[in-house]
Design a protein around this motif. Structure first.
Motif, PDB file in Angstrom:
ATOM      1  N   SER A  86       0.820  -1.220   0.000  1.00 16.99           N
ATOM      2  CA  SER A  86       0.000   0.000   0.000  1.00 16.99           C
ATOM      3  C   SER A  86       0.849   1.264   0.000  1.00 16.99           C
ATOM      4  CB  SER A  86      -0.949   0.004   1.198  1.00 16.99           C
ATOM      5  OG  SER A  86      -0.236   0.003   2.426  1.00 16.99           O
ATOM      6  N   TYR A 135      -9.036   1.918  -2.272  1.00 14.23           N
ATOM      7  CA  TYR A 135      -8.622   2.369  -3.599  1.00 14.23           C
ATOM      8  C   TYR A 135      -9.761   2.358  -4.620  1.00 14.23           C
ATOM      9  CZ  TYR A 135      -3.804   1.737  -1.935  1.00 14.23           C
ATOM     10  OH  TYR A 135      -2.619   1.821  -1.243  1.00 14.23           O
ATOM     11  N   TYR A 175       1.307   1.748  -3.752  1.00 22.11           N
ATOM     12  CA  TYR A 175       0.062   2.053  -4.468  1.00 22.11           C
ATOM     13  C   TYR A 175      -0.498   3.413  -4.081  1.00 22.11           C
ATOM     14  CZ  TYR A 175      -0.363  -2.593  -6.569  1.00 22.11           C
ATOM     15  OH  TYR A 175      -0.166  -3.726  -7.325  1.00 22.11           O
ATOM     16  N   ASP A 176      -0.213   3.862  -2.857  1.00 15.37           N
ATOM     17  CA  ASP A 176      -0.673   5.187  -2.419  1.00 15.37           C
ATOM     18  C   ASP A 176      -0.136   6.303  -3.312  1.00 15.37           C
ATOM     19  OD1 ASP A 176      -2.132   4.185  -0.323  1.00 15.37           O
ATOM     20  OD2 ASP A 176      -0.622   4.606   1.217  1.00 15.37           O
TER      21      ASP A 176
END
Length: 396
Positions: free
Chosen positions: A168, A195, A171-172
């Motif tokens: 994460s 998300y 992906y953030d």
């Protein structure tokens, strides 16, 4: 003014995501975009199909270092008076041997150990795209400057809490996360529900004109066999279900059907598969062909395409078989109904050898069913080139 794009992917070996990227690159408008391509392994077979307009970046220093023999890597480290790469290589090699890790775990271990010796990309891009989960995602998030970042997810996978926490943080940093099918998106959202607002679906792009032309420019089988030809394309790995395929092949042999089941692919299970072939005397029935940059002549000249996967993000090889009007027998993996209509464009069966065997026998013995499926395939919509418009919209 042209926009500068970067695509990053592990390699251009023969697999679904890699073929999808090559197809996408062949369709890009190079009057509007300049494109760099970052690979973490070079010399794979699909590189020869990359359009000349694409600039394949030089290998990372660590990529070159990792290719050296241990003796040469030690010499290099002594000569440069820098042992960081050698230390990272040894730590990763030691860790990865401790037990059997999943692909997300391997990627996480690699990046935690090696990222500190991976150099940043010196350019600034308008858009940077990691075209596979794992190392490309980490690299684009941490080592690339871009006004916008897009992350592709082309496999259906679930992460435990530890892996979720690690992934994460990368992906953030992305503006959008792109799944290659609705089911892939749904599965990813089980792990990352936060998300949902930035998740998009863009199916693996396939170009029927390109595939049709490629199917006619090379030779395929050269063994003069005139029985039923079955074909599977996929990495020789657990998720592709070769245990199911081999057992189904054994049942076909025992039934007396005159067939050969060919496989295009390479991977870690090759030795294990070869051992099973030998122990069960399937040498004339289950044939490993290795990899070919152009698999389409093999598909076109097959009687049935078989997919025994336990998981797929989309199932690009199935789409390619459909475009060449070859009937399909496939297991019921998560994303299968994104493109399959059971009994219309092929057969969808349970995920076991008996069901695969019965599906194959049904297609071989039922001429009317097989002919109806082929007729359906001939009238079915071919390709999905319109999907590239979704990418252009995200690029902005």
């Amino acid at each position: 003014m042209k926009k500068n794009l970067l695509f990053a992917i592990d390699s251009l070996d023969v697999a679904g995501a890699e073929k999808s990227l090559v197809t996408l690159l062949s369709m890009m408008d190079y009057d509007k975009y300049t494109v760099d391509l970052m690979l973490f392994a070079h010399g794979s077979i699909l590189e020869e199909l990359v359009p000349k307009e694409v600039n394949i970046l030089k290998p990372l220093k660590y990529t070159n270092f990792a290719k050296l023999s241990l003796k040469d890597s030690l010499k290099h480290s002594v000569k440069s008076k820098n042992f960081k790469m050698l230390s990272s290589r040894m730590k990763y090699s030691t860790e990865i041997r401790k037990k059997k890790y999943s692909n997300p775990q391997k990627a996480r271990i690699f990046w935690k150990i090696v990222s500190k010796v991976v150099e940043r990309n010196p350019k600034t891009y308008d858009v940077a795209i990691s075209y596979a989960q794992g190392v490309p995602t980490f690299y684009v998030a941490e080592k690339v400057n871009a006004k916008k970042k897009l992350a592709w997810v082309n496999a259906s996978y679930r992460l435990d809490e530890y892996e979720k926490t690690f992934h994460s943080q990368f992906y953030d940093q992305y503006n959008n996360i792109v799944a290659v099918s609705d089911s892939t998106k749904e599965i990813l959202l089980e792990t990352f529900p936060d998300y949902s607002d930035k998740m998009k679906v863009i199916y693996d792009i396939n170009n029927p004109d390109f595939i049709s032309k490629m199917a006619d420019i090379d030779k395929a089988f050269d063994d003069q066999f005139d029985g039923i030809r079955l074909l599977t394309i996929g990495r020789l790995a657990h998720l592709k279900g070769y245990d199911i395929a081999l057992e189904a092949c054994k049942k076909l042999k025992e039934s007396g059907i005159r067939f050969r089941w060919y496989v295009l692919g390479k991977g870690p299970l090759r030795t294990e598969i070869e051992q099973y072939i030998k122990e069960n005397q399937l040498q004339e029935h289950f044939v490993l062909l290795g990899v070919h940059s152009n698999p389409y002549p093999f598909i076109k000249r097959s009687d049935i395409y078989i997919q025994t996967s336990k998981s797929e993000g989309f199932g690009l090889a199935i789409a390619e078989a459909r475009m060449l009007n070859v009937p399909v027998v496939t297991t019921k993996f998560d994303a299968v109904y994104n493109q399959m209509i059971d009994g219309e464009n092929g057969l969808v069966v349970e995920m076991n050898a008996e069901a695969v065997y019965e599906g194959i026998v049904k297609l071989i013995n039922n001429d009317e069913l097989r002919e109806n499926i082929i007729k359906y395939l001939e009238t079915e919509k071919k390709g999905n080139m319109e999907e590239i418009q979704k990418l252009y919209q995200l690029i902005g």
